[in-house]
Enzyme design. Sequence first.
Site: not given
Length: 245
Positions: A212, A132, A179
């Site tokens: 995600h 991330c 995501d």
Amino acid sequence: MANESRPCPCDIGDRFDYGGRGQEVQVGHIKAYVCRPSASTDKAVIVIHDIFGWQLPNTRYIADMLTTNGYIAICPDFFVGQEAWKPSNDWATFNDWVKTRDAGKIDKEVDVILKYLKDQCGVKKIGVIGFCWGGAAVQHLMLKNPHLKTGVSLYGVISRFEDKHSLLHPTFFIFGEKDDIIPLEQVTLLEQKLKQNCKVDYEVKIYPGQTHGFVHRKREDINPQDKPYIEEGRKDMINWLNKYL
């Protein structure tokens, strides 16, 4: 401790009982989690954490996994003592919070870690992975740091470096199809730009149905159909590192 059937049972911010196999050390002005394999090696991987910081057990679990695959793994505190994001924080304040933690401004810390790995650990080949926020940091490093051999960016926030694609080193990009933070059109655009501008080996891979954080933070026992993709993502990451380190 995590067991074999649930090695990483986590949602965002769900910290599970995983103590880690490594130890915390002070490297210059940075604290870091370091794990070493039983056999000596001259290969290391820098693990760049997400917004939840360097102490998240989920991230340390992945560092330990790298060690079981023969690498020295080090996860430094790239927030350098600033507080990590907490799930209980008000998400309305997130943009202001993240502005004070720029994934493109970690070069000083990376240089300190590289020196430590070379001088204290005898390392000759170094790769980097990140999740991330850390995935965006990987892209930044692959664009400019000559001392790293390769990188794996896991659901790195593309918008942070969307106009830069001339990578110096082979880079693997992992994304989840579902995501919420990184829309597929951003991933498609990234692929197009890499195709036009990138002179080194790269791969962009989208994992069906995944959200995600799936490789290092998702509850593997909530949705049995996700487990193969979580395992595939981890295996692909290791295979890429093995290929270029």
